[in-house]
Design a protein around this motif. Structure first.
Motif, PDB file in Angstrom:
ATOM      1  N   THR A   1       0.788  -1.241   0.071  1.00  0.00           N
ATOM      2  CA  THR A   1      -0.107  -0.125   0.146  1.00  0.00           C
ATOM      3  C   THR A   1       0.909   1.216  -0.043  1.00  0.00           C
ATOM      4  N   GLY A   2       2.275   1.188   0.095  1.00  0.00           N
ATOM      5  CA  GLY A   2       2.920   2.475   0.063  1.00  0.00           C
ATOM      6  C   GLY A   2       3.527   2.456   1.464  1.00  0.00           C
ATOM      7  N   THR A   3       3.264   1.959   2.389  1.00  0.00           N
ATOM      8  CA  THR A   3       3.702   2.145   3.753  1.00  0.00           C
ATOM      9  C   THR A   3       5.081   1.623   4.015  1.00  0.00           C
ATOM     10  N   GLN A   4       6.068   2.437   4.434  1.00  0.00           N
ATOM     11  CA  GLN A   4       7.345   1.966   4.589  1.00  0.00           C
ATOM     12  C   GLN A   4       7.145   1.394   6.102  1.00  0.00           C
ATOM     13  N   ILE A   5       8.029   0.116   6.264  1.00  0.00           N
ATOM     14  CA  ILE A   5       8.042  -0.660   7.450  1.00  0.00           C
ATOM     15  C   ILE A   5       9.596  -1.114   7.911  1.00  0.00           C
ATOM     16  N   VAL A   6       9.605  -0.741   9.398  1.00  0.00           N
ATOM     17  CA  VAL A   6      11.106  -1.247   9.868  1.00  0.00           C
ATOM     18  C   VAL A   6      10.515  -2.316  10.748  1.00  0.00           C
ATOM     19  N   LEU A   7      11.282  -3.471  10.670  1.00  0.00           N
ATOM     20  CA  LEU A   7      10.822  -4.495  11.363  1.00  0.00           C
ATOM     21  C   LEU A   7      11.947  -4.749  12.599  1.00  0.00           C
ATOM     22  N   VAL A   8      11.771  -4.579  13.858  1.00  0.00           N
ATOM     23  CA  VAL A   8      12.624  -4.825  15.027  1.00  0.00           C
ATOM     24  C   VAL A   8      12.256  -6.384  15.281  1.00  0.00           C
ATOM     25  N   SER A   9      13.427  -7.239  15.163  1.00  0.00           N
ATOM     26  CA  SER A   9      12.949  -8.405  15.419  1.00  0.00           C
ATOM     27  C   SER A   9      13.867  -8.843  16.454  1.00  0.00           C
ATOM     28  N   SER A  10      13.440  -9.668  17.488  1.00  0.00           N
ATOM     29  CA  SER A  10      14.364 -10.301  18.491  1.00  0.00           C
ATOM     30  C   SER A  10      14.235 -11.741  17.576  1.00  0.00           C
ATOM     31  N   GLY A  11      15.008 -12.669  18.539  1.00  0.00           N
ATOM     32  CA  GLY A  11      15.080 -14.165  18.194  1.00  0.00           C
ATOM     33  C   GLY A  11      16.500 -14.533  17.700  1.00  0.00           C
TER      34      GLY A  11
END
Length: 368
Positions: free
Chosen positions: A41-51
């Motif tokens: 949809t055009g949204t910028q995503i930053v994923l902060v991922s543990s693991g």
């Protein structure tokens, strides 16, 4: 949430891995399905991922999260590669590329580092990349003991000027008591500290994670204090949360926009030493927001180096502020109670400066 153009999403270890510590491919793919749909949809995503540490348990033949730092770092070293490889493969199904960004406390506290982190994340987003952010557990020490990515996500959301932060875990919302007890009520909205009065905040129970409801509420407090709204819910409800549906708990934003370094200094560090101040110095710092000069310090504790965070303590024994000190601990006793002019005359012009500059001091909220 539905109209946010830049969103930080944080996911915890327990939402990505099996109890044995292996990456759960289906869970990762399900999360990526949701994020890729929003990305289209055009949204910028930053994923902060543990693991990373959890993902390293299986390959190393460990049955539980190690307690000693060296083995945690070894697990993180192995697991981070496993984790990013899985995200790379999963996002590739949608023609999306990912970029790995590993951060430590210094990357937020020290001006040059945090400007570089901000520049890198911004450019990745401009290039259409999905940044995968994690603490650099392989080399970090205090960060691992600090123990979660919730606050990191809150600070990243401020760093990139995000429109929203979504905290995903294995709990679907904040309740006014333990959900397992029965009769607990979901708190749909939190507008301020008064809404949390009397709420029991449970700590982490998962064997592979380190966070808990306490750290998530603290993260929400940091983000909303920087003007970023927060939704806290389960990973299974990620799509609904991003669409603005009535799931989880929504934390309303406040109006202040403090500097990122000072946010980290207040919430993500511990003082490596202690400077005891006289009442005049306390009033100068807390009330008039002045720099700390040697004349206002009565004694020093701890072993720290220039640039380290230190706590500032008033005559009554209360810590009132934290700052990044300009001198090593061994240098300070000879400076105490003396004016900067006197010090410059006796020791040289390099001593005609403050112990801590006012731009590097954060007033701790309980005493501000």
């Amino acid at each position: 949430m539905s109209s946010a153009s830049k969103v930080v999403v944080k996911v915890g270890s327990s939402s990505l891995t099996t109890p044995q510590g292996m990456i759960d491919v289906d869970r990762v793919d399900a999360l990526v399905d949701v994020l890729a749909a929003r990305r289209r949809t055009g949204t910028q995503i930053v994923l902060v991922s543990s693991g990373a540490i959890a993902a390293g348990l299986g390959p190393l033949g460990l049955s539980a999260r190690p307690r000693d730092l060296a083995t945690q770092q070894a697990a993180a070293s192995v697991g981070q590669g496993v984790l990013v490889a899985r995200y790379t493969s999963s996002f590739a199904r949608y023609g999306l590329r990912v970029g790995q960004v590993l951060l430590t406390a210094d990357d937020m506290m020290r001006r040059a580092h945090h400007v570089n982190a901000q520049r890198t994340l911004t450019r990745l987003l401009e290039l259409g990349i999905v940044p995968i952010v994690n603490e650099n557990d392989t080399v970090a020490t205090d960060e691992i003991r600090f123990g979660d990515n919730d606050r990191l996500a809150a600070l990243v959301s401020h760093l990139i000027r995000a429109d929203a932060l979504v905290l995903l875990s294995d709990v679907d919302a904040l309740y006014d008591g333990p959900p397992s007890r029965g009769g607990a009520r979901r708190l749909a909205e939190i507008r301020g500290p008064e809404d949390l009065a009397g709420v029991e905040l449970g700590r982490n129970g998962a064997s592979v994670g380190t966070g808990g409801m306490v750290t998530k509420v603290q993260a929400a407090r940091i983000a909303t204090g920087a003007g970023v709204p927060v939704v806290l819910t389960a990973a299974a409800h990620a799509a609904q949360a991003l669409s603005g549906a009535d799931v989880g708990t929504y934390f309303h934003p406040g109006g202040r926009h403090p500097g990122t370094r000072l946010l980290w200094l207040a919430h993500a560090t511990t003082g490596r030493g202690l400077l005891h101040l006289d009442q005049g110095a306390v009033e100068a710092i807390v009330t008039r927001r002045k720099s700390l000069l040697p004349a206002g310090v009565t004694s020093v504790e701890g072993d720290f180096a220039a640039g380290d965070p230190v706590d500032l303590c008033g005559p009554q024994g209360l810590v009132v502020a934290r700052g990044l000190v300009n001198f090593d601990a061994v240098e300070i006793p000879d400076l105490l109670g003396r004016s900067t002019r006197e010090l410059a005359s006796a020791l040289g012009p390099e001593y005609e400066r403050e112990l801590i500059h006012r731009d590097d001091i954060v007033i701790l909220e309980a005493h501000s």
